[in-house]
Scaffold this motif. Structure first.
Motif, PDB file in Angstrom:
ATOM      1  N   ILE A 598       0.970  -1.204  -0.094  1.00  0.00           N
ATOM      2  CA  ILE A 598       0.061  -0.201  -0.026  1.00  0.00           C
ATOM      3  C   ILE A 598       0.876   1.209   0.059  1.00  0.00           C
ATOM      4  O   ILE A 598       0.675   2.292  -0.680  1.00  0.00           O
ATOM      5  CB  ILE A 598      -0.964   0.040   1.264  1.00  0.00           C
ATOM      6  CG1 ILE A 598      -1.879  -1.170   0.973  1.00  0.00           C
ATOM      7  CG2 ILE A 598      -1.580   1.278   1.348  1.00  0.00           C
ATOM      8  CD1 ILE A 598      -2.777  -1.051  -0.256  1.00  0.00           C
ATOM      9  N   HIS A 599       1.969   1.298   0.893  1.00  0.00           N
ATOM     10  CA  HIS A 599       2.909   2.310   0.478  1.00  0.00           C
ATOM     11  C   HIS A 599       3.439   2.762  -0.795  1.00  0.00           C
ATOM     12  O   HIS A 599       3.339   3.517  -1.062  1.00  0.00           O
ATOM     13  CB  HIS A 599       4.232   2.101   1.749  1.00  0.00           C
ATOM     14  CG  HIS A 599       3.847   2.341   3.103  1.00  0.00           C
ATOM     15  ND1 HIS A 599       3.119   1.610   4.134  1.00  0.00           N
ATOM     16  CD2 HIS A 599       4.244   3.511   3.823  1.00  0.00           C
ATOM     17  CE1 HIS A 599       2.857   2.213   5.214  1.00  0.00           C
ATOM     18  NE2 HIS A 599       3.760   3.426   5.049  1.00  0.00           N
ATOM     19  N   VAL A 600       3.773   1.479  -1.342  1.00  0.00           N
ATOM     20  CA  VAL A 600       4.329   1.568  -2.726  1.00  0.00           C
ATOM     21  C   VAL A 600       3.590   2.316  -3.732  1.00  0.00           C
ATOM     22  O   VAL A 600       3.504   3.170  -4.346  1.00  0.00           O
ATOM     23  CB  VAL A 600       4.779   0.257  -3.152  1.00  0.00           C
ATOM     24  CG1 VAL A 600       5.343   0.378  -4.623  1.00  0.00           C
ATOM     25  CG2 VAL A 600       6.117  -0.187  -2.269  1.00  0.00           C
ATOM     26  N   LEU A 601       2.030   1.761  -3.620  1.00  0.00           N
ATOM     27  CA  LEU A 601       0.938   2.160  -4.322  1.00  0.00           C
ATOM     28  C   LEU A 601       0.689   3.707  -4.224  1.00  0.00           C
ATOM     29  O   LEU A 601       0.458   4.496  -4.990  1.00  0.00           O
ATOM     30  CB  LEU A 601      -0.072   1.272  -4.153  1.00  0.00           C
ATOM     31  CG  LEU A 601      -1.371   1.816  -4.910  1.00  0.00           C
ATOM     32  CD1 LEU A 601      -1.138   1.635  -6.246  1.00  0.00           C
ATOM     33  CD2 LEU A 601      -2.874   0.950  -4.566  1.00  0.00           C
ATOM     34  N   PHE A 737       2.022   9.200   4.899  1.00  0.00           N
ATOM     35  CA  PHE A 737       2.877   8.467   5.842  1.00  0.00           C
ATOM     36  C   PHE A 737       2.446   8.602   7.245  1.00  0.00           C
ATOM     37  O   PHE A 737       2.616   7.826   7.942  1.00  0.00           O
ATOM     38  CB  PHE A 737       4.304   9.007   5.443  1.00  0.00           C
ATOM     39  CG  PHE A 737       4.944   8.494   4.265  1.00  0.00           C
ATOM     40  CD1 PHE A 737       4.591   7.265   3.700  1.00  0.00           C
ATOM     41  CD2 PHE A 737       5.941   9.083   3.773  1.00  0.00           C
ATOM     42  CE1 PHE A 737       5.146   6.900   2.715  1.00  0.00           C
ATOM     43  CE2 PHE A 737       6.453   8.928   2.501  1.00  0.00           C
ATOM     44  CZ  PHE A 737       5.934   7.667   1.976  1.00  0.00           C
ATOM     45  N   TYR A 738       1.852   9.767   7.511  1.00  0.00           N
ATOM     46  CA  TYR A 738       1.311  10.146   9.068  1.00  0.00           C
ATOM     47  C   TYR A 738       0.228   9.061   9.110  1.00  0.00           C
ATOM     48  O   TYR A 738       0.114   8.516  10.403  1.00  0.00           O
ATOM     49  CB  TYR A 738       1.111  11.468   9.139  1.00  0.00           C
ATOM     50  CG  TYR A 738       0.321  11.939  10.663  1.00  0.00           C
ATOM     51  CD1 TYR A 738       1.280  11.743  11.421  1.00  0.00           C
ATOM     52  CD2 TYR A 738      -0.998  11.999  10.472  1.00  0.00           C
ATOM     53  CE1 TYR A 738       0.658  12.124  12.934  1.00  0.00           C
ATOM     54  CE2 TYR A 738      -1.593  12.110  11.812  1.00  0.00           C
ATOM     55  CZ  TYR A 738      -0.632  12.406  13.032  1.00  0.00           C
ATOM     56  OH  TYR A 738      -1.162  12.645  14.343  1.00  0.00           O
ATOM     57  N   ALA A 739      -0.465   8.949   8.280  1.00  0.00           N
ATOM     58  CA  ALA A 739      -1.874   8.238   8.458  1.00  0.00           C
ATOM     59  C   ALA A 739      -1.345   6.634   8.523  1.00  0.00           C
ATOM     60  O   ALA A 739      -2.177   6.051   9.202  1.00  0.00           O
ATOM     61  CB  ALA A 739      -2.842   8.320   7.406  1.00  0.00           C
ATOM     62  N   LEU A 740      -0.368   6.238   8.032  1.00  0.00           N
ATOM     63  CA  LEU A 740       0.068   5.070   7.802  1.00  0.00           C
ATOM     64  C   LEU A 740       1.291   4.502   8.627  1.00  0.00           C
ATOM     65  O   LEU A 740       1.799   3.541   8.516  1.00  0.00           O
ATOM     66  CB  LEU A 740       0.471   4.431   6.480  1.00  0.00           C
ATOM     67  CG  LEU A 740      -0.610   4.598   5.281  1.00  0.00           C
ATOM     68  CD1 LEU A 740      -0.133   4.320   3.989  1.00  0.00           C
ATOM     69  CD2 LEU A 740      -1.907   3.629   5.569  1.00  0.00           C
ATOM     70  N   ARG A 741       1.483   5.565   9.574  1.00  0.00           N
ATOM     71  CA  ARG A 741       2.758   5.361  10.668  1.00  0.00           C
ATOM     72  C   ARG A 741       2.625   3.880  11.483  1.00  0.00           C
ATOM     73  O   ARG A 741       1.405   3.623  11.735  1.00  0.00           O
ATOM     74  CB  ARG A 741       3.004   6.707  11.358  1.00  0.00           C
ATOM     75  CG  ARG A 741       1.730   6.646  12.619  1.00  0.00           C
ATOM     76  CD  ARG A 741       1.681   8.090  13.208  1.00  0.00           C
ATOM     77  NE  ARG A 741       0.754   8.302  13.797  1.00  0.00           N
ATOM     78  CZ  ARG A 741      -0.661   8.531  14.082  1.00  0.00           C
ATOM     79  NH1 ARG A 741      -1.065   8.926  12.760  1.00  0.00           N
ATOM     80  NH2 ARG A 741      -1.396   8.732  14.933  1.00  0.00           N
ATOM     81  N   HIS A 742       3.532   3.580  11.913  1.00  0.00           N
ATOM     82  CA  HIS A 742       3.582   2.433  12.413  1.00  0.00           C
ATOM     83  C   HIS A 742       2.978   2.570  14.100  1.00  0.00           C
ATOM     84  O   HIS A 742       2.922   3.557  14.697  1.00  0.00           O
ATOM     85  CB  HIS A 742       5.044   2.126  12.787  1.00  0.00           C
ATOM     86  CG  HIS A 742       5.453   0.544  13.273  1.00  0.00           C
ATOM     87  ND1 HIS A 742       5.261  -0.043  14.316  1.00  0.00           N
ATOM     88  CD2 HIS A 742       5.343  -0.750  12.334  1.00  0.00           C
ATOM     89  CE1 HIS A 742       5.456  -1.266  14.449  1.00  0.00           C
ATOM     90  NE2 HIS A 742       5.587  -1.734  13.300  1.00  0.00           N
TER      91      HIS A 742
END
Length: 768
Positions: A598-601, A737-742
Motif C-alpha cells: 500500500i505504501h508503494v502504491l 505516511f502520517y496516516a500509515l505510521r507504525h
C-alpha cells in the motif's frame, strides 16, 4: 407456528411444457407460448326452431342441457318461445372427460318436472379439432331425436369442436369447473381485463375575493375558502388581510378520475366565534377546466358567488361577490396510486407527453401448488382460487378454479412497457362469494409476488415457482406456490439504455415539486378512487383486492418492518465498515507485506497524480467483471428472512395486525407505547448526535465560540501560505505516511484535530 426450513421460502426454477411442445428457455414464437396448452371440448349452442308445444296452454319454455359424464351445463330458458336463440358456449376440460359421447338435450321448463323435447348425441372420437388461429367452426342444424333415437320435431343449431385455451370462445365460455356455481355467479369466476381510470391532479390556486357581504355589517370577515371535490375537502388559511376583499394566494391539490363525475365546489366562509358562516358559493364542472401540460401558468378567471339565504325555502340569492381563481388539470404529473417503491407506471397523465414504448412484458400464469385451505366444503378444506396481475393501468384477473388446492389457469397476458425500472405485481386470492353468495363477504388473500422488470434479461423466458408468503398473527406462513412464466421483450436496446439517463418521474415533479405530505394524501385519495371505480365493474374487482395489490397499508407502523429496515441500512453500511476496518489494519501494520505494498502504491499515485482516477475506475471495472460470475440468475421474490418475519415476537405481530385506532386493552396499549418511547428515544439520540456533528462543522466559521473560530481562521491562513509554497506531492506524502505510521508512533489519546472538533459548540445547550 412450526418453523419452516429456509428452502421452503426460496424460489424454484421449473420446466413446464410451454406452448404445447417447447420447453422453458427454448426459442418460442407462438402468440400463446408462455403457458401449457390445455385441451377443451367446446359446445356452442346457437338457437333452435320448430320446437313442439309441451304446456297445457300450448306454449314452450325451452332451455338446453349439455351433459358430458358427470358434468352438466344449462342455458337460460325462454318463456313461450318455440324458436329461441341462446348463443352460449360450454367448455369441458379434456383431462376430466370420463365419457365417450356428449349429449345436448332440449327441455321444457316446468314447475314440477321439466319435459323432454329432444336430444343430439356426438361421439367424442368424431369431434373435429380446431387449432387457433384457425377460422371459427361454423355451427350446423341438427335434427332432434327422442329417447329411443328416432327423429323428433324440432332442430337445433350447434357447433362442437376440440380446442385449447387460446380459442376466442374460451374467456366467455361456461367451464366444467363451474358446474356447481349458480348462474348468477358465473360472471364472478370468468377471466377479465380491467383498466384503471385515468387520474388527474386538480390544482386550485385561490387568489382573492371581492365584495364579500358578512351578516354583521359592523365587522370585517375572517374569511377562508373551503374547496371540496367528491369526498376530498381542503381549506385555505384565514386571510391575513381582514377586509371585504381578502387575499390568500394558496394552492390546493385534488385527485380526479375520468370520466369526471363530481364538480369542484368552493365556498367562502367567515370564521365566527361559535360557527362558520357561508358568504358565497360557486360550483365548477371539471370538464370546463383548462388542462396544463407544462409549467406555464394558466389564465386566471373570476367566478361569481351565490349564497343560500336563511328562512323560507333557502332560496339561492344572487350576489355581487366574486372569487379570483386559477384552476387547471395538471397533466404533467404522474398521479401516484401505488407505493413509489413498487410503481408499475411512471408516465404523466397527459397522453401528449408519453414517450414511445421500449418493449413488451408477457406473463403466463400457469398454476398454483399446495394452497393452504381457507374454507371448508363438505367437511374438508378447499379453495376457489384466482390470480390478479397489475401493471400500468391494466389489471387482469384469471378465471376462478373451483374447489382445488392445485389450480391450473394457463392464461397469458401482455403489457406495453415504457420504463424498465417498474414492477409487475401478481396476487392470488380465494373467491369467497361462491360459497357465501354474499357480496359483502371479502375475498381472502393467499399471497403476492412482485417482479422488477429491470432485473430480467431481455427476451429470456423465466419459469419459476414463487412462494406465497403471508404474515398472520401467529407468524409467517407459506400459503403455497404460484408458477409463472415471464418474458420481457425489448424493441430497441438503445432506447432502453437512454431511459436510464432520464428522470424517474415526469419533469413537473421536479419543476414544481409536491411536498411529501401532499403526495401521501393524494396517493390515499387516488387509491380510494381506483378501488371505487374497479369495484363498480362487472364483475367487480373487489376493494380488498385492489388495496392489497396497491399496498394501501404500507405506511402503518410495524416493529418488524422497522427492524428489517434497520438491518437493511446496516447491510448497506457493512461495505463501508469493512473498508474502514481493512484500512485500520493497514495503518496498524497487521499484515506487514500488505502495508508495504500500500505504501508503494501510495507513493506512485502521489508522484503521478494523473493515475489516481484511472486506477480507481479500473479497480471498479475489475470488481464488476469479477462479480459477473455470481450475477443473480433468478428474479427477486418475497424474502421472509429479509422481512424479519421468521423470528418476530408474537406481541409485535399482534401490534402489527391491530386496527387503527387500537382496540386493544389499555394496559397493552400502555406497554406498547412505553416500548415505542424506548425505541424512539434511541433513535432520537442517534439523530441528535448526527445533528450535533453537523452543527459543530457550522460553528467553525460562525464565531459562536470566538476563540475556536479565531484559532481555525488563523490555521486556515497559515495552511494557505504553507500549501502555496510547498509542493502538493510533498504534502500528500507527508499526510499519507502520517496516516500509515507504525503503531509504536501512535498514541491512545485522541489527536489534536479530534479534540478541537469535539470542543466546538453545538445547539444542544439551547434545547429545552
Amino acid at each position: 407456528m412450526q418453523k419452516l426450513p429456509l428452502e421452503a421460502f426460496s424460489l424454484r426454477e421449473t420446466t413446464p411444457h410451454l406452448g404445447g411442445t417447447a420447453m422453458a428457455g427454448s426459442k418460442l414464437t407462438s402468440t400463446y407460448d408462455l403457458v401449457e396448452q390445455m385441451q377443451y371440448l367446446y359446445v356452442r349452442v346457437v338457437k333452435a326452431k320448430d320446437l313442439p308445444a309441451k304446456d297445457i296452454t300450448g306454449g314452450c319454455d325451452p332451455y338446453v342441457e349439455v351433459k358430458l359424464g358427470n358434468y352438466k351445463g344449462v342455458t337460460r330458458h325462454f318463456e313461450k318461445k318455440s324458436n329461441p336463440e341462446w348463443n352460449e358456449v360450454f367448455s369441458f376440460s379434456k383431462d376430466r372427460i370420463q365419457a365417450s359421447y356428449i349429449e345436448v338435450i332440449v327441455k321444457d321448463k316446468d314447475l314440477l318436472k321439466d319435459d323432454f323435447i329432444g336430444k343430439v348425441l356426438f361421439d367424442l372420437n368424431e369431434v373435429p379439432r380446431r387449432v387457433p388461429p384457425d377460422s371459427p367452426l361454423a355451427p350446423q342444424w341438427y335434427r332432434l331425436e327422442d329417447q329411443k333415437g328416432n327423429k323428433a320435431k324440432g332442430e337445433i343449431m350447434l357447433a362442437v369442436w376440440m380446442g385449447t385455451q387460446a380459442d376466442e370462445a374460451f374467456p366467455e365460455a361456461w367451464h366444467s369447473d363451474a358446474s356447481a356455481v349458480p348462474s348468477d355467479g358465473l360472471t364472478n369466476i370468468r377471466s377479465k381485463v380491467y383498466l384503471s381510470p385515468r387520474l388527474w391532479y386538480v390544482r386550485v390556486n385561490v387568489i382573492e375575493a371581492q365584495d364579500l357581504v358578512p351578516s354583521d355589517k359592523g365587522r370585517y370577515p375572517d374569511a377562508f375558502v373551503r374547496v371540496s371535490l367528491g369526498n376530498q375537502a381542503l381549506r385555505t388559511r384565514i386571510s391575513p388581510s381582514r377586509s371585504i376583499n381578502p387575499m390568500w394566494n394558496e394552492d390546493l391539490m385534488f385527485v380526479a378520475a375520468e370520466p369526471f363525475e363530481e364538480h369542484l365546489v368552493l365556498t367562502v366562509e367567515d370564521k365566527l366565534p361559535n360557527k362558520e358562516e357561508v358568504l358565497g358559493k360557486t360550483v365548477i364542472p371539471l370538464s370546463s377546466i383548462d388542462r396544463r401540460l407544462d409549467a406555464k401558468a394558466v389564465n386566471t378567471r373570476w367566478f361569481h358567488l351565490e349564497r343560500h339565504l336563511e328562512g323560507e325555502e333557502k332560496k339561492e340569492g344572487k350576489l355581487s361577490s366574486r372569487i379570483h381563481l386559477r384552476v387547471c388539470l395538471d397533466g404533467g404529473y404522474h398521479v401516484l396510486d401505488e407505493s413509489t417503491h413498487y410503481s408499475s407506471d411512471l408516465r404523466p397523465t397527459a397522453k401528449q407527453l408519453w414517450k414511445p414504448t421500449i418493449g413488451v412484458l408477457e406473463l403466463g400464469i400457469l398454476s398454483a401448488h399446495g394452497l393452504q385451505p381457507l374454507k371448508t366444503k363438505d367437511g374438508r378444506g378447499t379453495n376457489d382460487a384466482y390470480c390478479v396481475a397489475k401493471y400500468g393501468q391494466k389489471w387482469v384477473r384469471t378465471r376462478t378454479i373451483i374447489d382445488s388446492s392445485n389450480p391450473k389457469w394457463n392464461e397469458q397476458y401482455h403489457w406495453e412497457v415504457y420504463d424498465p425500472c417498474t414492477v409487475v405485481t401478481i396476487g392470488v386470492f380465494d373467491n369467497c362469494y361462491l360459497q357465501s353468495g354474499d357480496k359483502a363477504s371479502k375475498d381472502l388473500r393467499i399471497g403476492k409476488v412482485r417482479i422488477r422488470l429491470s432485473t430480467l434479461e431481455t427476451d429470456r423466458v423465466y419459469t419459476h415457482s414463487y412462494p406465497l408468503l403471508m404474515l398472520h398473527p401467529s407468524g409467517v406462513k407459506k400459503m403455497g406456490e404460484v408458477q409463472l412464466a415471464v418474458r420481457f421483450g425489448c424493441s430497441s436496446l438503445l432506447n432502453m439504455m437512454h431511459i436510464y439517463s432520464q428522470p424517474l418521474l415526469p419533469k413537473m415533479h421536479y419543476l414544481h415539486p409536491l411536498s411529501v405530505a401532499q403526495l401521501d394524501t393524494l396517493r390515499h385519495q387516488a387509491t380510494h378512487i381506483v378501488s371505487s371505480r374497479l369495484g363498480r365493474a362487472e364483475p367487480p374487482l373487489r376493494k380488498e383486492v385492489v388495496e392489497y395489490m396497491l399496498d394501501v397499508d404500507l405506511h402503518m407502523w410495524s416493529m418488524r418492518r422497522s427492524k428489517a429496515n434497520f438491518f437493511r441500512i446496516m447491510g448497506v453500511l457493512s461495505g463501508m465498515i469493512a473498508v474502514g476496518r481493512w484500512f485500520d489494519q493497514i495503518c496498524h501494520w497487521k499484515n506487514t507485506l500488505t502495508t508495504i505494498l500500500i505504501h508503494v502504491l501510495f507513493v506512485i499515485l502521489v508522484l503521478y497524480p494523473e493515475l489516481i482516477l484511472p486506477t480507481v475506475f479500473l479497480y471498479l471495472f475489475l470488481i464488476g467483471v469479477w462479480y459477473f460470475r455470481w450475477r443473480p440468475r433468478q428474479p427477486p421474490h418475497m424474502d421472509a428472512r429479509l422481512s424479519h418475519a421468521e423470528n418476530v415476537h408474537p406481541d409485535e405481530l399482534d401490534e402489527e395486525f391491530d386496527s387503527f385506532p387500537s382496540n386493544r386493552p389499555p394496559d397493552v396499549v400502555r406497554m406498547r407505547y412505553d416500548r415505542l418511547r424506548s425505541i424512539a428515544g434511541k433513535v432520537q439520540t442517534v439523530v441528535g448526535d448526527l445533528a450535533t456533528q453537523g452543527e459543530r462543522l457550522q460553528s467553525l466559521l460562525s464565531w459562536r465560540d470566538p476563540r475556536a473560530t479565531a484559532l481555525f481562521v488563523t490555521f486556515c491562513l497559515v495552511a494557505a501560505v504553507v500549501l502555496y509554497v510547498t509542493p502538493f506531492q510533498f504534502v500528500a506524502l507527508l499526510s499519507g505516511f502520517y496516516a500509515l505510521r507504525h503503531p509504536r508512533f501512535r498514541h491512545k489519546l485522541p489527536s489534536v484535530p479530534v479534540n478541537f472538533f469535539r470542543r466546538l459548540p453545538a445547539r444542544t445547550d439551547c434545547m429545552l
